[in-house]
Write a protein that holds these residues in place. Structure first.
Motif, mmCIF file in Angstrom:
data_model
loop_
_atom_site.group_PDB
_atom_site.id
_atom_site.type_symbol
_atom_site.label_atom_id
_atom_site.label_comp_id
_atom_site.label_asym_id
_atom_site.label_seq_id
_atom_site.Cartn_x
_atom_site.Cartn_y
_atom_site.Cartn_z
ATOM 1 N N ALA A 517 19.693 -93.295 17.248
ATOM 2 C CA ALA A 517 19.104 -92.302 16.351
ATOM 3 C C ALA A 517 20.106 -91.255 15.915
ATOM 4 O O ALA A 517 19.896 -90.574 14.936
ATOM 5 N N ASP A 518 21.173 -91.123 16.652
ATOM 6 C CA ASP A 518 22.136 -90.051 16.367
ATOM 7 C C ASP A 518 23.519 -90.619 16.080
ATOM 8 O O ASP A 518 24.492 -90.310 16.750
ATOM 9 N N ALA A 519 23.592 -91.481 15.069
ATOM 10 C CA ALA A 519 24.870 -92.031 14.592
ATOM 11 C C ALA A 519 25.603 -92.837 15.651
ATOM 12 O O ALA A 519 26.818 -92.839 15.733
ATOM 13 N N GLY A 520 24.855 -93.541 16.508
ATOM 14 C CA GLY A 520 25.447 -94.489 17.440
ATOM 15 C C GLY A 520 26.423 -93.853 18.401
ATOM 16 O O GLY A 520 26.151 -92.827 19.011
ATOM 17 N N LEU A 521 27.596 -94.488 18.531
ATOM 18 C CA LEU A 521 28.595 -94.043 19.495
ATOM 19 C C LEU A 521 29.077 -92.626 19.199
ATOM 20 O O LEU A 521 29.386 -91.866 20.117
ATOM 21 N N ALA A 522 29.140 -92.274 17.926
ATOM 22 C CA ALA A 522 29.582 -90.927 17.566
ATOM 23 C C ALA A 522 28.628 -89.886 18.131
ATOM 24 O O ALA A 522 29.043 -88.830 18.617
ATOM 25 N N GLY A 523 27.321 -90.187 18.076
ATOM 26 C CA GLY A 523 26.336 -89.268 18.631
ATOM 27 C C GLY A 523 26.447 -89.167 20.138
ATOM 28 O O GLY A 523 26.308 -88.098 20.726
ATOM 29 N N MET A 524 26.700 -90.296 20.784
ATOM 30 C CA MET A 524 26.878 -90.313 22.235
ATOM 31 C C MET A 524 28.074 -89.460 22.630
ATOM 32 O O MET A 524 28.038 -88.715 23.626
ATOM 33 N N LEU A 525 29.153 -89.560 21.851
ATOM 34 C CA LEU A 525 30.357 -88.808 22.151
ATOM 35 C C LEU A 525 30.131 -87.309 21.957
ATOM 36 O O LEU A 525 30.626 -86.486 22.727
ATOM 37 N N LYS A 526 29.376 -86.954 20.934
ATOM 38 C CA LYS A 526 29.117 -85.546 20.646
ATOM 39 C C LYS A 526 28.286 -84.896 21.732
ATOM 40 O O LYS A 526 28.512 -83.750 22.109
ATOM 41 N N GLY A 527 27.295 -85.622 22.262
ATOM 42 C CA GLY A 527 26.470 -85.083 23.324
ATOM 43 C C GLY A 527 25.363 -84.186 22.805
ATOM 44 O O GLY A 527 25.134 -84.059 21.597
ATOM 45 N N SER A 528 24.656 -83.533 23.727
ATOM 46 C CA SER A 528 23.514 -82.687 23.372
ATOM 47 C C SER A 528 23.946 -81.237 23.199
ATOM 48 O O SER A 528 25.083 -80.861 23.509
ATOM 49 N N LYS A 529 23.015 -80.419 22.756
ATOM 50 C CA LYS A 529 23.307 -78.992 22.586
ATOM 51 C C LYS A 529 23.422 -78.283 23.935
ATOM 52 O O LYS A 529 23.849 -77.122 24.010
ATOM 53 N N TYR A 530 23.049 -78.971 25.009
ATOM 54 C CA TYR A 530 23.108 -78.372 26.348
ATOM 55 C C TYR A 530 24.418 -78.692 27.070
ATOM 56 O O TYR A 530 24.603 -78.310 28.226
ATOM 57 N N LYS A 531 25.316 -79.368 26.420
ATOM 58 C CA LYS A 531 26.580 -79.758 27.054
ATOM 59 C C LYS A 531 27.435 -78.531 27.381
ATOM 60 O O LYS A 531 27.569 -77.613 26.564
ATOM 61 N N GLN A 532 28.032 -78.541 28.557
ATOM 62 C CA GLN A 532 28.909 -77.456 28.979
ATOM 63 C C GLN A 532 30.209 -78.041 29.529
ATOM 64 O O GLN A 532 30.215 -79.114 30.133
ATOM 65 N N LYS A 533 31.317 -77.299 29.290
ATOM 66 C CA LYS A 533 32.643 -77.817 29.634
ATOM 67 C C LYS A 533 33.385 -76.849 30.552
ATOM 68 O O LYS A 533 33.252 -75.630 30.429
ATOM 69 N N PHE A 534 34.223 -77.430 31.435
ATOM 70 C CA PHE A 534 35.015 -76.644 32.379
ATOM 71 C C PHE A 534 36.455 -77.174 32.345
ATOM 72 O O PHE A 534 36.727 -78.285 32.809
#
Length: 552
Positions: A517-534
């Motif tokens: 639903a979210d542009a396939g692999l590109a959507g998977m790579l982008k992740g959700s709006k809740y993603k956090q990075k360290f």
């Protein structure tokens, strides 16, 4: 770089009005006629060679070529027709007939085809047919400032364009003579501490500073934007395949504006549109650094390959070795869109390779350059590219071996402590606690989280690149209409290999549906709006899932 284009106007004023030369049309050319050609085989001195007409091939409506035999002392010195002689003017009874253009590998090198001067003057848009296995006599480019590794890498990048490269040493030797028929002239894609270009010969010079050269296409680009350079010919090297001139590309003296079937056309005193590139590279193990400044012609197709090759070459100079290692690469690309709004791509990432770290360092740089230069929205005016790379032999990689949520239940708007165990390459395991913020708009109930290293999604990135190269369409997305600015923000915000990432994971089946639903692999790579990075100072690989309960 000191490119003093204001001096070019003076050069134009010194030129003789060579355009007044008489022209011999093809219909007047007969087998057995003899003429004289002009070219440079050393320095900038124009010398004569002799020509015998064998016959005319083709028709006026579809294009004609003049088959000739070259002879004389100069031709014996060069070993026959050589790369770099393309464009050499040929005269019969004082009238300009055409230009040396096509020869044949592994054949008698004394024979070649001339492009009629009438075709060159018209700069025909229609492609002119060329005899099978007859090739343009300037195919190899001269590459100056490249290491052996860098040259091989450049060859790999030029291959899709049907081009090859030969090594050429840097030199201050340059010609100061105004161009005239028979002069050596350069056409280049890059100029500065590194240069890439080809030698050819001037066929015709107008009294307004316009020139015709080569007698065949350089890259068949039509309307063009290449450097026109002075040259200094060092000599001619015989070869079993085909002899070729070796020389130095000197200072820019103008711009090549047409690249057509019948030759190239340029204007003395005009500057091509070019993009400054600065690259610095440091070998942290030895404390040695290299840097270059150069300018690359603005070309949607060629720019990415040139930036890629220049960057890898500079890093190879600093390393002076092949093999594996870890690299930290920072780059900035600055430009403006069609509305004069500034666009800026700014990235920093780490890369590791066990066998060839040099082949990993430009992956994001080339993707980012393509994002701007080959976007589907509008032309982008890129006006600066800066790259910095630090490389060491160290293996700065750690793998996630265990993940544990330190609380089973967590409130909306609070922080969830997550303990992660990491195992560095050939090092002792260590643990670190990260605090993941639970958004106030999260759903109450079970929450599945995926904890992963930035490099663990490398397979997705590779697959996306492969799909792009093979023109595989992406899955449809319900997102709002995207703009160039959105793509730039995606590049700037994409995951880094040295980040630990925590994001929502809905399980394999639901995740697959979300991907579709979210542009396939590109959507998977982008992740959700809740993603956090360290962020970390080493590359992180591996992934683990955890589950907690969200309460009010």
């Amino acid at each position: 770089m000191r490119i003093l284009f204001f001096t070019l106007v003076l050069m134009c004023q010194l030129m003789v009005a060579f355009a007044n030369v008489s022209i011999m049309p093809v219909r007047d050319i007969q087998p057995g006629m003899h003429g004289v050609g002009k070219t440079v085989i050393q320095g900038d001195t124009i010398e004569d060679f002799y020509v015998e007409v064998i016959g005319v091939s083709g028709r006026e409506t579809t294009g004609q070529s003049i088959l000739v035999r070259l002879y004389g002392d100069l031709v014996e010195k060069t070993g026959g027709v050589a790369h770099g002689m393309s464009g050499s003017p040929v005269y019969i009874d004082g009238r300009l007939v055409g230009a040396v253009a096509f020869g044949r590998n592994f054949n008698d090198p004394h024979y070649c085809f001339l492009t009629p001067i009438g075709d060159m003057l018209r700069m025909l848009d229609e492609p002119r047919s060329v005899k099978e296995n007859w090739i343009p006599k300037n195919t190899p480019l001269m590459a100056s400032g490249f290491t052996p590794y860098g040259l091989e890498y450049l060859k790999e990048k030029l291959a899709p364009f049907g081009l090859d490269a030969l090594p050429a040493g840097a030199s201050d030797m340059d010609s100061s003579k105004p161009l005239e028929p028979g002069s050596s002239v350069g056409v280049s894609l890059m100029y500065g501490d590194m240069s890439i270009g080809a030698l050819g010969t001037v066929t015709w010079v107008g009294d307004d500073g316009k020139i015709l050269a080569f007698g065949h296409p350089f890259m068949s680009r039509g309307d063009s934007n290449f450097y026109m350079n002075n040259t200094w010919v060092l000599g001619c090297i015989p070869s079993l395949s085909s002899s070729y001139k070796v020389g130095n590309l000197g200072s820019p003296i103008g711009k090549i504006v047409e690249d057509r079937a019948s030759g190239v056309a340029g204007e003395i005193g005009k500057a091509p549109k070019a993009i400054p590139l600065f690259v610095s590279a440091t070998d942290n193990g030895r404390g040695l650094s290299q840097s270059i400044r150069t300018a690359i012609i603005e070309d949607d197709k060629l720019l990415t390959a040139m930036v890629d090759a220049a960057t890898v070459n500079t890093v190879s100079k600093a390393l002076n070795r092949a093999g594996g290692g870890t690299a930290n690469v920072r780059f900035t690309i600055v430009g403006k869109d069609a509305d004069k709004n500034q666009l800026k791509i700014e990235r920093e990432n780490m890369y590791y390779s066990a066998d060839s770290v040099l082949k990993t360092i430009t992956q994001e740089l080339t993707d980012a350059t393509n994002t701007l230069m080959q976007n589907k929205f509008a032309d982008v005016d890129v006006y600066a590219i800066n790259v910095e790379a630090e490389v060491s032999e160290d293996v700065k990689v750690a793998e996630i071996t265990a993940v544990k949520a330190l609380e089973d239940k967590v409130k909306l708007g609070s922080k969830l402590p997550i303990r992660v165990t990491l195992k560095p390459y050939r090092g002792a395991e260590f643990t670190k606690v990260y605090e993941y913020e639970i958004s106030k708009d999260q759903h109450v109930g079970k929450l599945n989280l995926n904890v992963r290293g930035g490099s663990s999604m490398a397979w997705v990135i590779k697959l996306l690149r492969k799909q792009k190269d093979e023109d595989v369409p992406a899955a449809k997305t319900a997102e709002k209409k995207r703009t160039l600015k959105d793509y730039v923000e995606d590049v700037n915000g994409s995951d880094k290999n040295n980040e630990l990432i925590v994001d929502i994971s809905s399980g394999a089946n639901s995740q697959a549906k979300n991907m579709e639903a979210d542009a396939g692999l590109a959507g998977m790579l982008k992740g959700s709006k809740y993603k956090q990075k360290f962020p970390h100072n080493f590359i992180i690989d591996g992934e683990k899932d955890i589950t907690v309960t969200v309460i009010k």
